[in-house]
Design a protein around this motif. Structure first.
Motif, PDB file in Angstrom:
ATOM      1  N   THR A 192       9.371  -5.218  -8.107  1.00 48.46           N
ATOM      2  CA  THR A 192      10.600  -4.586  -7.616  1.00 48.46           C
ATOM      3  C   THR A 192      11.743  -5.561  -7.826  1.00 48.46           C
ATOM      4  O   THR A 192      11.533  -6.770  -7.876  1.00 48.46           O
ATOM      5  N   GLU A 242       7.644  -1.525   0.665  1.00 47.96           N
ATOM      6  CA  GLU A 242       7.707  -0.256   1.375  1.00 47.96           C
ATOM      7  C   GLU A 242       7.353  -0.479   2.845  1.00 47.96           C
ATOM      8  O   GLU A 242       6.657  -1.430   3.195  1.00 47.96           O
ATOM      9  N   GLY A 290       3.212   2.634   3.535  1.00 44.29           N
ATOM     10  CA  GLY A 290       3.549   2.569   2.114  1.00 44.29           C
ATOM     11  C   GLY A 290       2.542   1.755   1.312  1.00 44.29           C
ATOM     12  O   GLY A 290       1.398   1.550   1.722  1.00 44.29           O
ATOM     13  N   GLY A 322       9.701   5.216 -10.013  1.00 41.75           N
ATOM     14  CA  GLY A 322       9.080   4.948  -8.713  1.00 41.75           C
ATOM     15  C   GLY A 322       9.683   5.825  -7.638  1.00 41.75           C
ATOM     16  O   GLY A 322      10.687   6.515  -7.842  1.00 41.75           O
ATOM     17  N   LYS A 323       9.079   5.799  -6.467  1.00 44.34           N
ATOM     18  CA  LYS A 323       9.557   6.630  -5.362  1.00 44.34           C
ATOM     19  C   LYS A 323      10.804   6.042  -4.713  1.00 44.34           C
ATOM     20  O   LYS A 323      11.555   6.742  -4.037  1.00 44.34           O
ATOM     21  N   GLY A 324      11.013   4.753  -4.891  1.00 44.09           N
ATOM     22  CA  GLY A 324      12.220   4.126  -4.355  1.00 44.09           C
ATOM     23  C   GLY A 324      12.192   3.909  -2.857  1.00 44.09           C
ATOM     24  O   GLY A 324      13.236   3.823  -2.211  1.00 44.09           O
ATOM     25  N   TYR A 325      10.989   3.800  -2.281  1.00 39.67           N
ATOM     26  CA  TYR A 325      10.883   3.607  -0.827  1.00 39.67           C
ATOM     27  C   TYR A 325      11.069   2.143  -0.423  1.00 39.67           C
ATOM     28  O   TYR A 325      11.241   1.843   0.755  1.00 39.67           O
TER      29      TYR A 325
END
Length: 205
Positions: free
Chosen positions: A10, A148, A152, A182-185
């Motif tokens: 990330t 996350e 997560g 990605g989900k971006g959490y």
């Protein structure tokens, strides 16, 4: 892909680097699970640039002490070895092998630094690291967790229970640069241990 080469699992933003530099200016960081060291490299470059800009007389120290057990590096060093461009441009060459979290965090140069955990694996590793860090002394009182939240892809519920137990406070939450698709959490959390007044005095009596 190129994003993983540059950032790892990330990514940071300029705001993140500014905030972390301000936070760690005189303390520095110890990073456990540093992977290929992209975050350590970015923070170190930011620190060195600031010293050049300010002509500071502060003694240069190793701003980020980075460790990994080398078992699951996101990018294989056999492919991305030291002579490849991604390694030269983005990786941190001083990531040290860590076989024991207790032994690493117990070293004198690591004391009082801010603990940095970037996208730790699911399971107990993050919890064990934070707990070991905190138990080594009251000066170990700040954690930067990138990943996350509860439920997560990172760490386990025990870690979030620990941070929500009343002994830690969230100072800031910052957005990070997610992986494409990605989900971006994931977010960056800055947490500080709360020093409860009177506790130390009671223990001494």
């Amino acid at each position: 892909g190129v994003i993983t080469q540059r950032y790892g699992c990330t990514g940071w933003t300029d705001d993140v680097l500014d905030a972390l530099f301000e936070l760690g200016d005189s303390r520095g960081y110890v990073e456990i699970g540093a992977g290929n060291g992209q975050w350590a490299r970015a923070l170190t470059d930011r620190y060195k640039q600031e010293l050049l800009n300010t002509s500071s007389n502060n003694k240069i120290f190793e701003y980020v002490l980075a460790y990994d057990d080398m078992s699951e590096l996101p990018l294989s060093p056999e492919i991305y070895h030291e002579h490849t461009q991604p390694a030269n441009d983005y990786f941190y060459s001083r990531v040290q092998k860590c076989d024991s979290i207790q032994a690493v965090l117990g070293k004198w140069p690591c004391r009082g630094r801010i603990l940095l955990l970037v996208y730790p694996p699911p399971g107990p590793m993050a919890m064990e690291t934070v707990k070991t860090y905190a138990e080594l002394g009251p000066e170990n009182d700040m954690v930067v967790f990138v990943g996350e939240g509860r439920g997560g892809a990172n760490a386990n519920n025990e870690l979030f229970d620990y941070f929500e137990s009343g002994d830690w406070a969230i100072l800031r939450v910052l957005p990070v640069k997610p992986q494409p698709g990605g989900k971006g959490y994931e977010k960056l959390y800055i947490l500080q241990r709360i020093h409860h007044e009177g506790n130390d005095e009671r223990k001494d009596k």
